[in-house]
Design an enzyme around this catalytic site. Structure first.
Site, PDB file in Angstrom:
ATOM      1  N   LYS A 194       0.192  -2.930  -3.247  1.00 11.23           N
ATOM      2  CA  LYS A 194       0.681  -2.793  -1.695  1.00 11.23           C
ATOM      3  C   LYS A 194       0.387  -3.105  -0.545  1.00 11.23           C
ATOM      4  O   LYS A 194       1.819  -3.124   0.075  1.00 11.23           O
ATOM      5  CB  LYS A 194      -1.086  -0.846  -0.986  1.00 11.23           C
ATOM      6  CG  LYS A 194      -0.789   0.035  -1.883  1.00 11.23           C
ATOM      7  CD  LYS A 194       1.118   0.670  -1.497  1.00 11.23           C
ATOM      8  CE  LYS A 194       0.869   2.023  -3.065  1.00 11.23           C
ATOM      9  NZ  LYS A 194       2.142   2.739  -2.651  1.00 11.23           N
TER      10      LYS A 194
HETATM   11  C1  LIG Z   1      -4.348   3.257  -7.056  1.00  9.68           C
HETATM   12  C2  LIG Z   1      -2.546   3.842  -6.672  1.00  9.68           C
HETATM   13  N1  LIG Z   1      -2.124   3.739  -7.724  1.00  9.68           N
HETATM   14  C3  LIG Z   1      -0.306   4.204  -7.960  1.00  9.68           C
HETATM   15  C4  LIG Z   1       0.336   4.115  -6.854  1.00  9.68           C
HETATM   16  C5  LIG Z   1       1.510   4.562  -7.045  1.00  9.68           C
HETATM   17  O1  LIG Z   1       2.495   3.697  -6.224  1.00  9.68           O
HETATM   18  P1  LIG Z   1       3.825   4.754  -5.579  1.00  9.68           P
HETATM   19  O2  LIG Z   1       3.244   4.592  -4.508  1.00  9.68           O
HETATM   20  O3  LIG Z   1       4.164   2.744  -5.012  1.00  9.68           O
HETATM   21  O4  LIG Z   1       4.546   5.416  -6.340  1.00  9.68           O
HETATM   22  C6  LIG Z   1      -0.855   4.211  -5.865  1.00  9.68           C
HETATM   23  C7  LIG Z   1       0.147   4.523  -4.142  1.00  9.68           C
HETATM   24  O5  LIG Z   1      -0.370   5.591  -2.667  1.00  9.68           O
HETATM   25  C8  LIG Z   1      -2.167   3.797  -5.970  1.00  9.68           C
HETATM   26  O6  LIG Z   1      -2.559   3.721  -4.920  1.00  9.68           O
END
Ligand SMILES: Cc1ncc(COP(=O)(O)O)c(C=O)c1O
Length: 346
Positions: free
Chosen positions: A48
């Site tokens: 993120k």
């Molecule tokens: C720990 C974690 N894994 C995976 C994701 C998934 O990524 P994306 O939001 O880019 O699909 C997030 C997103 O909120 C996350 O916080």
């Protein structure tokens, strides 16, 4: 500007360029070569960081943000941490509406990073005024000069990964990647990365990971939003009870669903076998690979890249707590003694 001898101007210079690490023991029973893109190496310890920095810098370029303004977001924790980190360096106030499903550790970390945090009930519908979406919207209306990142519905979330994660993986594999496996929450990671990779080579297969209790997989297959699919589950950051526009369903070939229990055990196994201390969704992504491997999905010379989104330290009170695991019943069907020692050999 980079200084000589690996000295950086500030922590934001370290966002991205995360390593690709070969998996050895976890995948020894499955055909193919497996590599993990370990996003915990970002300074905020998750993927993120990429979207926080990219979206805020785009807003600055467009003149939408000025010093002292407020940045608002809904987040299961990681995006909030990254926005708080970027806000500190760039001089913005950070206001976060988070789900009560987020771990206490995550909420404490956000506060430590100077954010103002609103904790909202997890199991209410997205249009309920108490949901974190509605709380963020209201705060955005109330706070003058505020910017709402809105990661689930922001095209820039996809663009951030299109411009960083995608090219990194392409270069790190020297264009030899055959499959991408990634969790889908907002969908930004998988969509942006897949879009870039498929432009380079349309034959690359992209597999999304979804949770039981989420609507995403069924929507991908039928384009139908089925409320019947929705029920509470424990993994944070994976799957959804709505359809995010930050997911480009056309660049994803298929979705695999994984359980809370399997994902938790698999995350613990990654630490014990590969020495990689990663988060719950990394366990989910690895669990999906196990399931796909068992179905004979991969061939000997395939090069499969799996994205591990964050660091294990964020889950000490959850999957890395034996007490929490027992409370969930996750030790019921296995030998607890074995689970707590190193007898995880396949
Ligand atoms: C720990 C974690 N894994 C995976 C994701 C998934 O990524 P994306 O939001 O880019 O699909 C997030 C997103 O909120 C996350 O916080």
């Amino acid at each position: 500007m980079k200084h000589k001898n690996q000295v950086f101007d500030n922590v934001l210079d370290l966002v991205g360029k995360t390593p690709l690490i070969k998996l050895n023991k976890m995948t020894s029973q499955i055909k193919g070569n497996f590599y993990a893109k370990v996003e915990a190496f970002n300074p905020g310890h998750s993927s993120k960081d990429r979207i926080a920095l990219y979206i805020i810098e785009q807003a600055e370029k467009q003149g939408i943000l000025s010093p002292g303004d407020t940045i608002i977001e809904t987040t299961s924790g990681n995006t909030g941490f990254s926005i708080a980190m970027v806000s500190i360096i760039k001089g913005y106030d950070c206001v976060l509406a988070v789900s009560s499903k987020s771990s206490a550790d995550k909420i404490d970390m956000l506060k430590t990073m100077g954010a103002k945090v609103y904790v909202c009930p997890a199991h209410v519908s997205a249009d309920d005024p108490r949901s974190y979406y509605q709380v963020a919207k209201r705060l955005h209306e109330e706070i003058k000069g505020s910017v709402y990142i809105n990661q689930y519905f922001n095209q820039l979330n996809i663009d951030a990964h299109y411009h960083s994660t995608g090219p990194e993986i392409w270069n790190q594999t020297e264009g030899k990647i055959t499959h991408l496996v990634a969790c889908s929450g907002t969908g930004g990671t998988i969509s942006g990365t897949a879009k870039y990779l498929k432009e380079k080579n349309p034959n690359i297969k992209v597999i999304g990971v979804d949770a039981f209790g989420s609507v995403i997989k069924k929507y991908h297959e039928t384009r139908e939003f089925d409320e019947e699919e929705i029920y509470p589950y424990r993994i944070e950051g994976l799957g959804k009870n709505l359809i995010p526009t930050a997911t480009d369903f056309d660049v994803i070939d298929e979705f695999v669903k994984v359980t809370d229990e399997d994902s938790a055990h698999t995350a613990r196994l990654i630490a014990k076998t590969e020495g990689l201390f990663v988060g719950y969704t990394s366990g989910a992504a690895m669990q999906a690979i196990k399931q796909l491997g068992e179905d004979g999905k991969f061939k000997k010379n395939d090069n499969i890249v799996v994205i591990f989104p964050d660091h294990g330290s964020r889950y000490m009170s959850k999957i890395y707590s034996d007490k929490w695991m027992s409370e969930q019943g996750f030790f019921d069907s296995i030998n607890v003694e074995a689970a707590q020692s190193i007898e995880y050999i396949k």
